[in-house]
Design an enzyme around this catalytic site. Structure first.
Site, PDB file in Angstrom:
ATOM      1  N   GLU A   1      -5.752  -4.681  10.231  1.00  0.00           N
ATOM      2  CA  GLU A   1      -4.525  -3.832  10.367  1.00  0.00           C
ATOM      3  C   GLU A   1      -4.619  -2.973  11.665  1.00  0.00           C
ATOM      4  OE1 GLU A   1      -2.787  -2.651   7.109  1.00  0.00           O
ATOM      5  OE2 GLU A   1      -4.404  -0.735   7.641  1.00  0.00           O
TER       6      GLU A   1
ATOM      7  N   GLU B   1      -7.374   4.489   6.893  1.00  0.00           N
ATOM      8  CA  GLU B   1      -7.010   6.371   7.163  1.00  0.00           C
ATOM      9  C   GLU B   1      -8.127   6.819   6.496  1.00  0.00           C
ATOM     10  OE1 GLU B   1      -2.880   5.811   4.720  1.00  0.00           O
ATOM     11  OE2 GLU B   1      -2.051   5.386   6.969  1.00  0.00           O
TER      12      GLU B   1
ATOM     13  N   HIS C   1      -9.189   1.576   4.174  1.00  0.00           N
ATOM     14  CA  HIS C   1      -8.299   0.889   4.965  1.00  0.00           C
ATOM     15  C   HIS C   1      -8.463   2.501   6.683  1.00  0.00           C
ATOM     16  CE1 HIS C   1      -4.816   3.014   6.061  1.00  0.00           C
ATOM     17  NE2 HIS C   1      -4.284   1.562   5.752  1.00  0.00           N
TER      18      HIS C   1
ATOM     19  N   SER D   1       3.081  -1.669  10.232  1.00  0.00           N
ATOM     20  CA  SER D   1       4.006  -2.261  10.811  1.00  0.00           C
ATOM     21  C   SER D   1       5.037  -3.001  10.616  1.00  0.00           C
ATOM     22  CB  SER D   1       4.902  -1.316  12.536  1.00  0.00           C
ATOM     23  OG  SER D   1       4.016  -0.083  12.393  1.00  0.00           O
TER      24      SER D   1
ATOM     25  N   ASN E   1       0.978  -1.129  -0.356  1.00  0.00           N
ATOM     26  CA  ASN E   1      -0.203   0.606   0.169  1.00  0.00           C
ATOM     27  C   ASN E   1       1.068   1.096   0.248  1.00  0.00           C
ATOM     28  OD1 ASN E   1      -1.972   2.355   0.299  1.00  0.00           O
ATOM     29  ND2 ASN E   1      -2.429   1.422   2.653  1.00  0.00           N
ATOM     30  N   TRP E   2       0.812   2.125  -1.243  1.00  0.00           N
ATOM     31  CA  TRP E   2       2.446   2.863  -1.572  1.00  0.00           C
ATOM     32  C   TRP E   2       1.133   4.012  -1.012  1.00  0.00           C
ATOM     33  CZ3 TRP E   2       3.867   2.305  -6.785  1.00  0.00           C
ATOM     34  CH2 TRP E   2       4.968   0.800  -6.810  1.00  0.00           C
ATOM     35  N   LYS E   3       0.066   4.312  -0.342  1.00  0.00           N
ATOM     36  CA  LYS E   3      -0.639   5.223   0.052  1.00  0.00           C
ATOM     37  C   LYS E   3      -0.273   6.692  -0.772  1.00  0.00           C
ATOM     38  CE  LYS E   3      -0.088   3.337   4.384  1.00  0.00           C
ATOM     39  NZ  LYS E   3      -0.507   3.467   6.037  1.00  0.00           N
TER      40      LYS E   3
ATOM     41  N   GLY F   1       2.345   3.098  10.868  1.00  0.00           N
ATOM     42  CA  GLY F   1       3.381   3.491  10.316  1.00  0.00           C
ATOM     43  C   GLY F   1       3.227   4.259  12.079  1.00  0.00           C
TER      44      GLY F   1
ATOM     45  N   GLY G   1       3.134  -0.986   4.525  1.00  0.00           N
ATOM     46  CA  GLY G   1       2.517   0.150   3.967  1.00  0.00           C
ATOM     47  C   GLY G   1       4.192   0.975   3.328  1.00  0.00           C
TER      48      GLY G   1
HETATM   49  P1  PGA Z   1       2.867   0.512   7.730  1.00  0.00           P
HETATM   50  O1  PGA Z   1       1.249   0.881   7.071  1.00  0.00           O
HETATM   51  O2  PGA Z   1       2.892  -0.659   7.167  1.00  0.00           O
HETATM   52  O3  PGA Z   1       3.358   1.722   7.167  1.00  0.00           O
HETATM   53  O4  PGA Z   1       2.404   0.750   9.011  1.00  0.00           O
HETATM   54  C1  PGA Z   1       0.226  -0.365   6.886  1.00  0.00           C
HETATM   55  C2  PGA Z   1      -1.376   0.705   6.117  1.00  0.00           C
HETATM   56  O5  PGA Z   1      -1.581   1.367   6.216  1.00  0.00           O
HETATM   57  O6  PGA Z   1      -1.513  -0.942   5.367  1.00  0.00           O
END
Ligand code: PGA
Length: 265
Positions: free
Chosen positions: A180, A97, A95, A226, A9-11, A186, A247
C-alpha cells in the site's frame, strides 16, 4: 496457483446495522464466485454481528488491528482469542494509518495525541506472531510515503518493513501481504499497474530471501490504494498481484462486488 484474495477495509465506518445491511446486499452479488477469498473488515464493535450475517456464505470476516498479548492489564486492547471469539479469521496489521499516516500525527490531533497511531516495525512483528499463534491470518501492510518514493527509497523502505515484520515468524506461507503506497491511499491516485506489480514482485523476492522460494511462492500479495472497479482488472492481471485491499470502494456492495468479480479467473 495462488488463490486471489480481496479484502474490504472499512476503516472507521459502519454501525452494526449498517454492517449487517451491507452483508445482506453483498451476499447475492458474490454467491457464485467460488475461487476468490472474500474478506470484510468492520470495526471491532461490528465484528460479531457481521460474522453472524456472513454465516454459511463465501464471505469471511477480518479485524483491522490486534494486540499481541492474549489478556491482562491492557485497557482498551483487543487480542487474538477475542477476535476469534467474535468470528474473525483474518486481521489487518500495520496499516499505514496505524503506523502514523505520513509519519506524522493527524493534523487535528495536538501534541502527543498523534501517538495513538503508534505501530512500529516491532509492534507489527509482535502482532503478526500473536495472530499466527491463534490461527488468524495476518494481512501485513507495507508501503512507502511520497517523500520516500521521491528520494528513491521505495525498495529500501519496503525491504526493511518486510524483513522486520517477518523477524522470527513461523508460518510465513499463511500470511498475506498488502503493498500500500501511502501516497495512493484515499487520494484517488493509483500506483500504475506495472509499478505496483514490480513492487509486489520485489516484496516476494524479499520474502524468499528471508525464508525460501517455496514459501514466497505461496504468500499472497495484495495491492491497496484507490482500487476501484475501473482499475481492478488491470492491477490484478499482473502475475505478482494476488488481490486487493480496498478502502473507499468497499463501503458499498455495488462498488465492491465488481472488484471481487475482477479477481474471478
Ligand atoms: P483506499 O484505501 O482504497 O480508500 O485508497 C485502501 C486502504 O487503506 O487499505
Amino acid at each position: 496457483m495462488r488463490k486471489p484474495v480481496i479484502a474490504a477495509n472499512w476503516k472507521l465506518n459502519k454501525t452494526i446495522a449498517e454492517a449487517q445491511a451491507f452483508i445482506q446486499d453483498f451476499k447475492p452479488l458474490v454467491e457464485n464466485i467460488s475461487n476468490v477469498e472474500i474478506i470484510v473488515c468492520p470495526v471491532f464493535t461490528a465484528l460479531a454481528a457481521a460474522s453472524e450475517s456472513a454465516k454459511n456464505s463465501n464471505i469471511a470476516i477480518g479485524a483491522q488491528d490486534i494486540f499481541w498479548k492474549d489478556n491482562g492489564a491492557y485497557t482498551g486492547e483487543v487480542s487474538a482469542p477475542l477476535l476469534k471469539d467474535a468470528g474473525a479469521q483474518y486481521v489487518i496489521i500495520g496499516h499505514s494509518e496505524r503506523r502514523g499516516r505520513f509519519g506524522v500525527p493527524e493534523a487535528d490531533l495536538e501534541g502527543d495525541a498523534g501517538k495513538v497511531f503508534g505501530d512500529t516495525d516491532a509492534s507489527v512483528n509482535a502482532k503478526i506472531k500473536a495472530a499466527l499463534a491463534h490461527d488468524l491470518i495476518p494481512i501485513i501492510c507495507v508501503g512507502e510515503t511520497l517523500d520516500e518514493r521521491e528520494a528513491d527509497r521505495t525498495d529500501s523502505v519496503i525491504e526493511a518493513q518486510v524483513k522486520a515484520a517477518l523477524d522470527g515468524v513461523e508460518g510465513v506461507e499463511k500470511t498475506i501481504f498488502a503493498y500500500e503506497p501511502v501516497w495512493a491511499i484515499g487520494t484517488g491516485k493509483t500506483c500504475d499497474s506495472a509499478e505496483a506489480g514490480r513492487v509486489c514482485g520485489f516484496i516476494r523476492s524479499v520474502i524468499g530471501n528471508v525464508t525460501n522460494q517455496e514459501i514466497s511462492d505461496a504468500v499472497r500479495i495484495q495491492y491497496g490504494g484507490s482500487v476501484k472497479a475501473e482499475n481492478a482488472a488491470e492491477l490484478l492481471s499482473h502475475p505478482d498481484i494476488d488481490g486487493a485491499l480496498v478502502g473507499g470502494a468497499s463501503l458499498k456492495a455495488e462498488t465492491f462486488a465488481p472488484i471481487v468479480e475482477a479477481a474471478f479467473r
